[in-house]
Design an enzyme around this catalytic site. Structure first.
Site, PDB file in Angstrom:
ATOM      1  N   SER A  63       0.832  -1.170   0.130  1.00 34.82           N
ATOM      2  CA  SER A  63      -0.148   0.168  -0.019  1.00 34.82           C
ATOM      3  C   SER A  63       0.898   1.211   0.208  1.00 34.82           C
ATOM      4  O   SER A  63       2.093   1.265  -0.200  1.00 34.82           O
ATOM      5  CB  SER A  63      -0.877  -0.132   1.388  1.00 34.82           C
ATOM      6  OG  SER A  63       0.097  -0.055   2.527  1.00 34.82           O
ATOM      7  N   LYS A  64       0.299   2.396   0.164  1.00 37.01           N
ATOM      8  CA  LYS A  64       1.163   3.572   0.003  1.00 37.01           C
ATOM      9  C   LYS A  64       1.901   3.724   1.553  1.00 37.01           C
ATOM     10  O   LYS A  64       2.766   4.477   1.483  1.00 37.01           O
ATOM     11  CB  LYS A  64       0.142   4.873   0.149  1.00 37.01           C
ATOM     12  CG  LYS A  64      -0.875   4.748  -1.027  1.00 37.01           C
ATOM     13  CD  LYS A  64      -2.173   4.099  -0.423  1.00 37.01           C
ATOM     14  CE  LYS A  64      -2.829   2.975  -1.368  1.00 37.01           C
ATOM     15  NZ  LYS A  64      -3.322   1.823  -0.550  1.00 37.01           N
ATOM     16  N   ARG A  65       1.527   3.043   2.348  1.00 37.16           N
ATOM     17  CA  ARG A  65       2.112   3.068   3.624  1.00 37.16           C
ATOM     18  C   ARG A  65       3.317   2.504   3.711  1.00 37.16           C
ATOM     19  O   ARG A  65       3.609   1.303   3.055  1.00 37.16           O
ATOM     20  CB  ARG A  65       1.080   2.406   4.801  1.00 37.16           C
ATOM     21  CG  ARG A  65       1.755   2.579   6.093  1.00 37.16           C
ATOM     22  CD  ARG A  65       0.827   2.098   7.378  1.00 37.16           C
ATOM     23  NE  ARG A  65       0.926   3.066   8.132  1.00 37.16           N
ATOM     24  CZ  ARG A  65      -0.219   3.962   8.377  1.00 37.16           C
ATOM     25  NH1 ARG A  65      -1.139   3.959   7.421  1.00 37.16           N
ATOM     26  NH2 ARG A  65      -0.311   4.816   9.559  1.00 37.16           N
ATOM     27  N   LYS A  66       4.495   3.077   4.113  1.00 37.36           N
ATOM     28  CA  LYS A  66       5.811   2.395   4.086  1.00 37.36           C
ATOM     29  C   LYS A  66       5.924   1.349   5.068  1.00 37.36           C
ATOM     30  O   LYS A  66       5.610   1.477   6.015  1.00 37.36           O
ATOM     31  CB  LYS A  66       6.719   3.566   4.182  1.00 37.36           C
ATOM     32  CG  LYS A  66       6.779   4.781   3.431  1.00 37.36           C
ATOM     33  CD  LYS A  66       8.005   5.481   3.398  1.00 37.36           C
ATOM     34  CE  LYS A  66       8.047   6.543   2.425  1.00 37.36           C
ATOM     35  NZ  LYS A  66       9.351   7.363   2.284  1.00 37.36           N
TER      36      LYS A  66
END
Length: 501
Positions: free
Chosen positions: A253-256
């Site tokens: 996802s966009k979350r690192k």
RNA sequence: GCCCGUAUCGUCUAGUGGACUAGGACUCAGCCCUUUCAAGGCUGCGACCGGGGUUCGAAUCCCCGUACGGGUACCA
């Protein structure tokens, strides 16, 4: 080599809603690989049919990311081509034409149900009930007279099955009843949905192989049905395995994601910023979902092109192994010629050190330092902390205890430093070889192991217990500065030793 | 829930009925090299999801189960 595969036309069709993601990059890479392998064309098409999520900046970051990886396309919004335009919002007339054709043939119909009505159905746990699928002419006329907005829905067959021929999974058979109820083809704003646009464009652009993420597999039967309704020949579907979060649970996802306490990059722009080499990312990505062979992990672009085939793509979702990517990046860094590594390093080091790039480029110390750190870094960002000491005016020995060599007392370390200082002044000429010889002889004379003997100097010179090779570092600094640092360290250590007593 | 897909070391994978006492790579551990840290070399730990079939023979084929992933929008 002989090219037994027919030239393929493949496209990468991202929607410009945000930054280019690693998964998207991998899809683009496979597209490119297959186009180049078969001697076909690679087409870039922008799918901007959702104006609510459109982000104008994403186009730049997109092309920048693709170029960074070394991918080039034969047709696209920037370079044009015989099947343009390559931006869907500019192709509305095509979609309208074919949507109407579907309506006329009875494969699609106008639905006047409003979004609020749909919302109510949803609240009751129901899906769209095909209420306008078979309206009488009079009913339709009444809705039109009211001026009600409408969408065009595809009339999914109520019985039978549809087969999706997928190049990596074989035939996927789905009962038509399981396909979502009459999906929208044209929204009330006149824009097509993905389903219509992708079929129309792939057909019109003569795409032969549709490579896309596995998340599209469930809607592929719908697409097959649309091709059939339009009387068009289907492309070969190639659904690529999803790239999973390093933990293996869930899509990236966009979350690192955090690995070993560090946040890892997810967008292409992150990889660029964090010091990854495009060759390494290329090599790594080519190996996720596809593999060169069972033995080799490292290969060139050309080698990948020569061997790539969609039929060898794996169907298994893969977790992203960042550790392996970093290892690979290190391999590629080490394989660089010093001048090339310098070019790569320049912006990173200059920024980290607060030095002007041109000034740093002209600084001989930088040139001499590069070979010393080449095999010590996995990422370009790791260089600066390894060599910053060479550019600082003053080393602060905030923890004098570090100046004490292993198995030595503070007093003994002072003596070591004193002896070494003398050597630094007398060695002539001030070269690597001479320094090493003199220091080794001195260590032996004093009966101190070389490692312990050198430790105080390492900290004196670099301020750190871990550094590039010591004598090389001294040479980079020059005699004068080396002497100055050792003298200062000696003074600091002396007062520390006194205080300790 | 329903639909679809997938299932080999912790991870990425090789393997397409016998060449498998299952190969490579990353990670991890140990050793060697060594002025620290790396790099490099060597060694080691470590897997065919479970159960039924089919077959002379199954990691490879079929079925069931389980687990995981994806989808289920007037988003792509």
């Amino acid at each position: 080599m002989t090219n037994e595969l027919k030239p393929a036309r493949v496209r990468f069709a991202p929607s410009p809603t945000g930054h280019l993601h690693l998964g998207g990059l991998r899809t683009a890479l496979f597209d490119w690989l297959y186009a180049r392998r078969t001697g076909g064309q690679f087409v870039l098409r922008i799918e901007d049919t959702d104006q609510k999520r459109y982000n104008p900046e994403s186009l730049n970051s997109l092309t920048r990311g693709l170029h960074w990886l070394g991918l080039d396309w034969d047709e696209g919004p920037d370079c044009g081509g015989p099947f343009g335009p390559y931006v869907q919002s500019e192709r509305k007339a095509f979609y309208a034409t074919y949507a109407q054709q579907l309506v006329d043939a009875g494969h699609a119909y106008r639905c006047y149900t409003s979004e609020t009505e749909l919302e109510e159905l949803r609240k009751q746990g129901k899906e769209y009930d095909r209420r306008h699928r078979s309206l009488t002419a009079a009913q339709r006329a009444a809705f039109e007279a009211e001026g009600r907005a409408y969408v065009i829905r595809f009339a999914v067959p109520l019985a039978g099955t549809t087969v999706v021929a997928d190049a990596v999974r074989g035939n996927v058979v789905v009962e038509n009843q399981r396909i979502p109820v009459d999906p929208v083809l044209v929204k009330s704003d006149g824009m097509p949905t993905y389903h219509l646009a992708v079929v129309v464009d792939d057909h019109l652009m003569e795409i032969t192989h549709v490579l896309r993420g596995e998340e599209w597999l469930p809607s592929a039967p719908l697409h097959v049905l649309i091709y059939a309704a339009l009387g068009w020949e289907k492309p070969v579907f190639v659904h690529l395995p999803i790239i999973l979060d390093p933990s293996g649970k869930g899509k990236m996802s966009k979350r690192k994601p955090v690995v070993d306490g560090r946040e890892m990059p997810v967008f292409v722009s992150d990889f660029i910023q964090e010091g990854y080499l495009p060759e390494a990312v290329f090599n790594f990505l080519a190996n996720t979902g596809w593999s060169f062979d069972g033995e080799r992990d490292i290969f060139t672009r050309a080698e990948a092109v020569a061997r790539f085939d969609v039929k060898d793509i794996s169907a298994k979702a893969t977790a992203l192994d960042y550790k392996k990517l970093e290892w690979l990046n290190g391999i590629y860094i080490r394989s660089l010629a010093p001048a090339d590594l310098k070019a790569h390093l320049l912006p990173f080091v200059a920024a980290a050190l607060g030095i002007d790039e041109a000034v740093l480029a002209a600084d001989q110390r930088f040139d001499h330092l590069i070979p010393l750190i080449q095999e010590r870094i996995k990422l370009l960002t790791e260089a600066a902390p390894l060599i910053d000491w060479a550019f600082s005016e003053e080393i602060i020995y905030s923890d004098p205890a570090k100046l004490v060599g292993k198995k030595l007392t503070a007093a003994e370390s002072v003596a070591v430093l004193k002896a070494g200082a003398a050597l630094l002044q007398s060695v002539e000429p001030f070269t690597l070889h001479n320094l090493e010889e003199a220091f080794r002889a001195q260590a032996e004379t004093m009966g101190v192991k070389i490692g312990s003997f050198l430790a105080p100097f390492r900290v004196a010179i670099t301020g750190k217990t871990v550094s590039p090779p010591l004598f090389e570092s001294m040479v980079v600094l020059g005699r004068e500065e080396s002497v100055r640092r050792v003298a200062k360290a000696q003074a600091v250590l002396e007062s520390y030793a006194r205080a300790a007593v």
